[in-house]
Each structure stands twice: as structure tokens, then as C-alpha cells.
Design a protein around this motif. Structure first.
Motif, short mmCIF file in Angstrom:
data_model
loop_
_atom_site.label_atom_id
_atom_site.label_comp_id
_atom_site.label_asym_id
_atom_site.label_seq_id
_atom_site.Cartn_x
_atom_site.Cartn_y
_atom_site.Cartn_z
N ALA A 1 -68.91 18.76 -65.31
CA ALA A 1 -68.55 17.35 -66.03
C ALA A 1 -69.12 16.28 -64.90
O ALA A 1 -69.52 15.31 -65.26
CB ALA A 1 -67.07 17.28 -66.24
N CYS B 1 -62.23 14.63 -65.31
CA CYS B 1 -63.58 14.92 -66.07
C CYS B 1 -64.17 14.04 -66.65
O CYS B 1 -65.31 13.90 -67.19
CB CYS B 1 -63.67 16.24 -66.76
SG CYS B 1 -62.60 17.69 -65.74
N GLY C 1 -64.15 20.14 -67.06
CA GLY C 1 -64.30 19.49 -68.67
C GLY C 1 -62.85 19.48 -69.32
O GLY C 1 -62.84 18.95 -70.34
N GLY D 1 -67.59 14.36 -68.81
CA GLY D 1 -69.01 14.29 -68.65
C GLY D 1 -69.56 12.97 -68.85
O GLY D 1 -68.86 11.98 -68.62
N VAL E 1 -68.20 19.15 -72.53
CA VAL E 1 -68.85 18.18 -71.74
C VAL E 1 -70.25 17.85 -72.02
O VAL E 1 -71.19 18.79 -72.41
CB VAL E 1 -69.10 19.02 -70.21
CG1 VAL E 1 -69.71 18.37 -69.10
CG2 VAL E 1 -67.59 19.42 -69.76
#
Lengths: 159, 512
Positions: free
Chosen positions: A86, A127, B187, B344, B417
Motif C-alpha cells: 500500500a 495504509c 492494506g 494505496g 490496495v
């Protein structure tokens, strides 16, 4: 050196005694030792083993298995940079490269002045606002190369 | 009368400056002669709006965000404490489309209440599930869980009721409840948000599990990368003990349940349940052979329920409102809701709890708002580092365990992500192997050696050396790892690698 060893062993004896009666005590003990001494000196492995009735190999094997446990004294500040997907998806690699260049060390390295140790980490759970970094116990999001430089400068002033 | 103001202390909010914003609010209010009551909550899960400041006006909470500390003084001067107009004013937070369209069952309290205030927890349906569980037999609790259709939220999606039934049926002096809070997948952050934002929900869920199967001791195995969650859990456990919700006499029932937090030490493999148990026992976290299942011989050789944070946190509402209520959400064999995590390169990253069945495209565009960079989203990794890369042509796949298995992918723990079109998928495939090599426990050869050889083979492909032969070798290696590894780490690392090769072959044939 001998005096330091004695202080270490006193600390370790106290920690082992405080944890020894709980099942599966080794990890909590290693955490407590690292928290107090900053790392787990190889000199104390035998003492921990004795306290738990384990072999030195058992204890050494556990320490070396886990990335978090360190056997060398770290710099004054530990900088952990997230290397996971990520953060890579949001330019984390630029921050990683910049950190290595600024500090002049690779992962697991400590700067010559002893101010910083650089570590890789695989996910800090931040993330949605990467790239992420943790300096000592503090988490930072959106750490661009410029932001990283500011943070390093702040911490350098503190130390 | 003082104005109630809410600011999150979730780690993601803190990482974006929430602590400084909260301090600035107290200073600015004092300077303006206004009295405020500052409540620190979990996060609403709209990470791009953090630090989010919510001001209570009448019965509603008006949001402003993102608010940095240096902006606070001017905002207060311009009427923030009265909910006044401002370019940063978002309106009533509950009515923002991102939140209003969600189905928050597990996360119903996160972001709303002070996570450590057990009275607020109880005012918002907390401990209703446990109270009901105390009126049922163990077998009846297990039946509720089975009937709800709940499957393990850690990623494997094994029916929770069946796992529990196995533990219930064991005769043993001691059984254990273990929570896998080693949320290492990139993620994913729903476990962290729940533990920080509503720790009593996890405690209640684990207590219900203890009652169901006859276990009196629980452990939460928490990753060391989550220091804020550790603080929240330890504080909540201390309060629960003090208030008689844990201990020898749970809610005055005469039943006993104790709970402790144990910290991991930076090993991804500990997310695998048998290696987690080894780690809890104080050993190197090497994966165990199965059988025996942990449900029969788990922690310290005793029957053990081991589930993910979100699995346990789904139980209070299932018990409180009944199995049918929960089962009515979802599609096919994927019942209930899943807290998805958008991460992300995404504009509106955060947490979206919805029933199974919405599509990846809805999540990425309706919620996520597309990529943060403004470039096209080219690939999406769903389900963590062992999940497949999904190309745009598959974005209409409904989020359902079976539908994703059908396209060679997985839903996993619901982490999503996004990557834009600057991503090099050969490099991502290499990274998957590199990660596996770094995190392999070393017990089985396909994973330990295969991952390192995988990195080397992909390096040769990237460098343009005998590409056809090396691509064939990589496919063969992935096959060996998938079918020959002892656990999911070596066994599933091929998913990102093979999906990258299959859907993005052009990235493996660039001129070196």
C-alpha cells in the motif's frame, strides 16, 4: 564493561522473576528486556535461559526468529519505514531511497553519529495515508521525501 | 453550557496530526473564553478527512476536516464551535454519503463513542449480546453463530460455528480462546481501528466465545506495530475486570473468563494460526503440521478457538439481534458484512463496512473516488500480500468469497490496495517473492527456498535473460510452492505472482 554487564544481569533477573510464572513467558520477557535495555545483549541470553530452564540455543533461536528483537544497541531514534504494497502504491519507494541517502545507511544500519537506526517494516496499518513511517513510538502518515527530511531534522535537534 | 467536540485518537488520525489539532482546540477555546468538552473517539474511517473535528450542535455532529493545528484558531474565531459556515465544514457527519450508505454492524460504535468509556459502550447496545449469551447453553450459542452464517474474517473464511462446535465437543480441563490480532497484511487496518475505536466489542465477543465452548482464559495476540491498540486494549481490559465484565464472575453469572494481551515481535508468519500458537507458547513461530487441528490440540496442547478480531467483534451484534438479523445481509454463502479497507493510491481511503455483494468497482470509484494521483487505476491487490492482482476487466466481480475464488483471487481480510498505471507489475511480482523470503518461517522447503529462487528467476526475466524459459520455470516454481507448502504463506505467494503474469504480461517483456 563488567559493571554494565552486572547492571544488565540485575535487570534481567528482575524481569525473569516477574514473568516466570506465566505460561509462554519467553516473548514477554524478551519484550521487557528490550524495552528496558534498548536491545537484548548476547551476554544476557544465558541468564534468561537459566531462569526459564531452557537451553541458550532455545532462547537464541527465538531472538533470531523475530525481526523486532535486536541484539545491538540502536541509535537514539529508530526510524521504521513501511515497505509494503500500500505504501509502494503511493510513492513509498521514493521515501525509502531518500531516507537511505539522507542517513547514509541501509536498512538495519545506524548512522555514524549514533542518532538514527533505519529499519524496514512490513505494514504499520496506516495504509490509507501512506507512505507511513514510525519514529520511535510515533506514527506518521503521508511521509514524502521532504516530510521525512523535516522529521529527521526535528529529531536530530532533540538528540 | 460547554460545547462537546470530538477528535479521533485513532493511530491514522494521530499520524496526520490529530493530537496537535486537539491541543490547539483546547487552547483556542480557552483563549476565546468558550468552554468545551473534548471527547477523543475512534476514527469514522474517512482517513482523507483526518484530523476530523466534530462539533455537537443540537442532536447532530457537524464535521470539519481535515483540520490541522495551525488552522484551529481561525476556525474557532469564525464560529466552528457553533457549527458555522466555513470552506472546511462538511455538514452533518452521519449524513455524508460515504458513511450514510454503509451498513455498519461491527463498526456501529467506532468513531461515535469514547472507546474507553464502558458506560457509553453499554448505552450503545454494548453487552446486550453477552447478556443474551448468558441465558443460553453453550450449544445454543454455537447454534446461533452457525445459523448466522459467520465465516472467519481473518481471510480463510472457515465457518465459525463449525470451528466452535469442534471445541465445544472436546472434553478438557482447560480450553482457550485466542484472538489473532496479528494484522500484518498490507492494506488492512480494520482490526486496528476496531481495537482502538471499540475495544470492549472485542472483549465482549471473546467472552461470548468463552461461554460458548467452556473456555475460561483468552489471549489477544497483538502485533507490536500497533502500540496504540495495545494501550486501548489494556485499559479496556482493566476497566472490564474492575466492572465485573471479566474475571471470576462475569456479569454476576458465576461464570469465569480472563483475558490477557500478548505482543508479537514483527513476524508476519504469526498471522498463520498455528505459528501464532507457537509464538504464544514462547517459541520460534514455526508452522505446525495439521492435523491435529487447533480446535483439538491448540494452545499448550488444549482445545482452542482461534479467530480474527473482526470475527469476535461480529458476535455481540449476532447474539444481541439474533442469527437471522445478521444472515439477512450478504450474498450466496458470504453472509453478513465485511469492513473493507481502501488503501494505496486512492483518493478517499478508509473503512467501508458493507454487506457482501457490492462490486470492486463500486468500492474503488463510488467510495474511493478513483486514484489519488488522478491517473487510471490499473491493478488492485485484494486480500493482502498473498492476494491476487485484479485487472480493470474484473472490477465488476461482486465481493463474495466464492466469486473471488472463481477468478483466481481472494477476498481475504477485505484489504484493497489500488495502483495507478505507473505500477510495474513485474516488480510487484518480485516483491511478493522477496516478502515471502523475508517472512518464511523456514520449516518447509517450497516456501523457504522457493521464494528466494523466485526472486532470482524474476530478476532474470526483468533483465531479459532467456525470458521464455524463465517464465516457464517461474510458473513451475509457483505450482510447486502452491501445492507443496505447509501453510498459506508459501502456498499463496503464487497468487500475486501468477496473477501479475497472467493479467499484465506486457510488464514481463519490457526491453531490459
Amino acid at each position: 564493561m563488567a559493571e554494565i554487564d552486572t547492571a544488565w544481569l540485575t535487570a534481567v533477573d528482575r524481569i525473569v522473576a516477574a514473568h516466570a510464572d506465566q505460561p509462554g513467558a519467553l516473548l514477554p520477557i524478551l519484550h521487557a528486556v528490550q524495552k528496558e535495555l534498548g536491545f537484548i545483549p548476547p551476554e544476557v541470553v544465558g541468564r534468561i535461559a537459566e531462569g526459564l530452564n531452557l537451553s541458550r540455543a532455545d532462547v537464541h533461536g527465538v531472538i533470531s526468529f523475530y525481526h523486532y528483537f535486536r541484539t545491538h544497541r540502536p541509535g537514539k531514534h529508530v526510524v521504521q519505514l513501511c515497505r509494503a504494497e500500500a505504501c509502494q502504491a503511493w510513492q513509498g519507494q521514493a521515501t525509502e531511497a531518500h531516507a537511505k541517502q539522507c542517513l547514509g545507511v541501509d536498512y538495519h544500519g545506524t548512522t555514524a553519529d549514533g542518532d538514527f537506526t533505519l529499519e524496514a517494516v512490513y505494514c504499520l496499518g496506516n495504509c490509507a495515508a501512506g507512505p507511513s513511517a514510525m519514529i520511535d513510538d510515533k506514527l506518521y502518515g503521508r511521509v514524502t521525501p521532504e516530510r521525512l527530511e523535516q522529521l529527521l531534522a526535528q529529531h536530530r535537534r532533540q538528540s | 453550557m460547554s460545547v462537546r467536540v470530538h477528535v479521533s485518537r485513532d493511530a491514522a488520525a494521530l499520524a496526520l496530526g490529530a493530537e496537535e489539532t486537539a491541543a490547539a482546540l483546547l487552547r483556542a477555546a480557552a483563549a476565546a473564553g468558550e468552554s468545551i468538552e473534548l471527547v477523543r473517539t475512534g476514527s469514522r474511517g474517512m482517513v482523507w478527512l483526518e484530523p476530523l473535528v466534530e462539533v455537537t450542535v443540537g442532536n447532530e455532529r457537524i464535521g470539519y476536516g481535515p483540520v490541522q493545528a495551525h488552522e484551529v484558531e481561525a476556525l474557532v474565531r469564525e464560529g466552528l464551535l457553533k457549527g458555522g459556515a466555513h470552506p472546511k465544514r462538511l455538514g452533518v457527519v452521519d449524513k455524508l454519503p460515504y458513511l450514510a450508505s454503509q451498513q455498519r454492524l461491527t463498526f456501529s460504535r467506532v468513531g461515535l463513542i469514547d472507546p474507553l468509556d464502558v458506560d457509553q459502550y453499554q448505552q450503545h447496545e454494548g453487552y446486550a449480546g453477552l447478556t443474551r449469551a448468558l441465558s443460553l447453553s453453550g450449544a445454543d450459542i454455537v447454534k446461533q453463530v452457525t445459523d448466522s452464517g459467520l465465516r472467519g474474517r481473518g481471510g480463510a473464511a472457515f465457518p465459525t460455528g463449525i470451528k466452535w462446535k469442534t471445541v465445544l465437543d472436546q472434553q478438557a480441563e482447560q480450553k482457550y480462546i485466542v484472538c489473532n490480532a496479528d494484522e500484518g497484511d498490507s492494506g488492512t487496518f480494520s482490526d486496528r481501528m476496531l481495537m482502538e475505536g471499540d475495544p470492549f466489542c472485542l472483549i465482549e465477543g471473546m467472552t461470548i466465545a468463552g461461554l460458548a465452548v467452556g473456555a475460561t482464559q483468552g489471549y489477544i495476540y497483538l502485533r507490536v506495530e500497533y502500540p496504540h491498540a495495545e494501550i486501548a486494549l489494556r485499559a479496556a481490559i482493566a476497566t472490564a475486570r474492575q466492572r465485573g465484565m471479566l474475571g471470576r464472575n462475569v456479569l454476576g453469572s458465576g461464570r469465569s473468563f480472563e483475558l490477557d494481551v500478548r505482543m508479537g515481535a514483527g513476524a508476519y508468519i504469526c498471522g498463520e494460526e498455528t505459528s501464532l500458537l507457537e509464538s504464544l507458547e514462547g517459541k520460534r513461530a514455526e508452522v505446525r503440521f495439521r492435523p491435529p487441528l487447533p480446535a483439538i490440540k491448540g494452545l499448550f496442547g488444549r482445545p482452542t478457538v482461534i479467530n480474527n478480531v473482526i470475527t469476535f467483534a461480529s458476535l455481540p451484534i449476532i447474539l444481541a439481534r439474533g442469527a437471522e438479523f445478521y444472515r439477512d445481509y450478504g450474498m450466496g454463502r458470504s453472509r453478513g458484512t465485511l469492513p473493507f479497507q481502501l488503501a494505496g493510491n486512492i483518493r478517499h481511503g478508509g473503512l467501508v463496512e458493507r454487506a457482501f455483494g457490492l462490486t470492486l468497482r463500486e468500492l474503488l470509484y463510488d467510495y474511493g473516488g478513483g486514484s489519488a494521483s488522478g491517473r487510471p487505476i490499473r491493478a488492485v491487490q485484494v486480500g493482502g500480500p498473498l492476494g491476487a492482482y485484479v485487472p480493470e476487466s474484473q472490477f465488476d466481480t461482486p465481493l463474495d468469497y466464492e466469486a473471488f475464488t472463481g477468478i483466481g483471487a481472494l477476498v481475504g481480510h477485505g484489504g484493497i490496495v489500488a495502483f495507478d498505471d505507473t505500477v510495474d507489475m513485474a516488480r510487484m511480482a518480485r516483491y511478493a517473492m522477496e516478502f515471502c523470503a523475508a517472512e518464511s518461517c523456514g520449516k518447509c522447503t517450497p516456501c523457504r527456498i522457493g521464494s528466494t529462487r523466485g526472486v532470482e528467476v524474476i530478476d532474470r526475466i526483468i533483465a531479459g535473460q532467456q525470458r521464455e524459459a524463465n517464465l516457464a520455470l517461474l510458473t513451475d516454481l509457483c505450482d510447486t510452492m502452491q501445492y507443496g507448502s505447509l501453510c498459506g504463506l508459501g502456498g499463496m505467494t503464487p497468487f500475486p505472482v501468477v496473477s501479475a503474469m497472467k493479467h499484465f504480461p506486457e510488464d514481463f517483456s519490457r526491453k531490459g
